[in-house]
Write an enzyme that holds these catalytic residues in place. Structure first.
Site, PDB file in Angstrom:
ATOM      1  N   SER A   1      55.612  59.948  38.502  1.00  0.00           N
ATOM      2  CA  SER A   1      55.670  60.113  37.050  1.00  0.00           C
ATOM      3  C   SER A   1      57.105  59.962  36.592  1.00  0.00           C
ATOM      4  O   SER A   1      58.041  60.374  37.294  1.00  0.00           O
ATOM      5  CB  SER A   1      55.143  61.490  36.640  1.00  0.00           C
ATOM      6  OG  SER A   1      55.413  61.760  35.276  1.00  0.00           O
TER       7      SER A   1
ATOM      8  N   TYR B   1      54.494  70.391  36.886  1.00  0.00           N
ATOM      9  CA  TYR B   1      54.100  68.995  37.117  1.00  0.00           C
ATOM     10  C   TYR B   1      55.314  68.151  37.510  1.00  0.00           C
ATOM     11  O   TYR B   1      55.271  67.394  38.489  1.00  0.00           O
ATOM     12  CB  TYR B   1      53.456  68.431  35.853  1.00  0.00           C
ATOM     13  CG  TYR B   1      53.048  66.979  35.954  1.00  0.00           C
ATOM     14  CD1 TYR B   1      51.947  66.605  36.710  1.00  0.00           C
ATOM     15  CD2 TYR B   1      53.767  65.991  35.281  1.00  0.00           C
ATOM     16  CE1 TYR B   1      51.566  65.272  36.795  1.00  0.00           C
ATOM     17  CE2 TYR B   1      53.390  64.664  35.365  1.00  0.00           C
ATOM     18  CZ  TYR B   1      52.286  64.306  36.125  1.00  0.00           C
ATOM     19  OH  TYR B   1      51.928  62.986  36.210  1.00  0.00           O
TER      20      TYR B   1
END
Length: 246
Positions: free
Chosen positions: A141, A155
């Site tokens: 990501s 995350y």
């Protein structure tokens, strides 16, 4: 001949979103693709049937990436059947987004189990029999590089771990002729982060191009990394975020 003909590909979390697009593209490029799913049996079956109807080679395995034994067993079943895996795509992931003080130990354990431990175990299992020219492609990501708002601490932590993992892996596998690369998407229009969702306007204002990406954008990059054209790209993190981190 298609560019990935005779290649065996394994994709974790391939029943929907970016995973389904990756499965579709690799199969279109000629690979035999096996993908995992957890609860989305109907979506997995539908994707498999649609691609098989087009004459493409696609199989499914039910395996929860949070279960160490399940993901290794799924990979081993493919190696038993085909002898090896040429292309591994570590795609499965989750995002638990909440204020830092509200995270629980369960949130931490589940996030790290799926986003990091499963990547480690799947890669270890797949590369034991991966031939020279093999590819390991992990979906990270852009939040490993830049966190634009609150509630993404856990995350981003899990995804940043993949950066160092990818670099170390490139050293361990490079001598075997296997490349390993990280794909770092930004906002992509999926069920997890829809372009018309409650947080989309905030994200869009940080994107240089001003709009969300499509799942095919990510699938095309993964397919490029899986193919012969990328043979000298190794240990790299390729960000595909429309300029969010620029």
């Amino acid at each position: 001949m298609k560019r990935l003909t005779n290649k065996i590909a394994f994709v974790t979390g391939g029943s929907r979103g970016m995973g389904a697009a990756i499965v579709n593209q690799l199969a279109q490029d000629g690979a035999t693709v096996v993908f995992t799913y957890v609860n989305g049996a109907n979506a997995a079956k539908e994707l498999q049937t649609n691609l098989q109807t087009k004459g493409l080679q696609v199989e499914t395995r039910q395996a929860d990436s949070a279960d160490p034994a399940a993901i290794v067993a799924a990979i081993n079943s493919v190696i038993t059947k085909y002898g090896h895996i040429d292309i591994l795509v570590n795609n499965a992931g989750i995002a638990v987004m909440k204020p830092f003080e509200d995270y629980t130990l369960e949130d931490y354990e589940q996030t790290m189990a799926i986003n990091t431990r499963a990547v480690f175990l799947a890669t270890q299992a797949a590369t034991r029999n991966m031939p020279a020219g093999g590819r390991v492609i992990t979906i990270g990501s852009c939040m490993a590089d830049r966190v634009i708002s609150a509630n993404g601490t856990l995350y981003s932590m899990s995804k940043s771990a993949l950066t160092a993992f990818n670099k170390g892996l490139a050293r361990d596998l490079g001598t075997k002729g296997i490349t390993t690369n990280l794909v770092q998407p930004g906002p992509i229009d999926t069920d997890m982060n829809p372009a018309d969702g409650p947080y989309s306007d905030h994200q869009r204002q940080h994107i240089a191009l001003g709009h969300y990406g499509k799942v095919k954008d990510v699938a095309d990059l993964v397919a490029f990394l899986a193919g012969p054209e990328s043979s000298y790209i190794n240990g790299s993190a390729l960000t595909i975020d429309g300029g969010m981190t620029s």
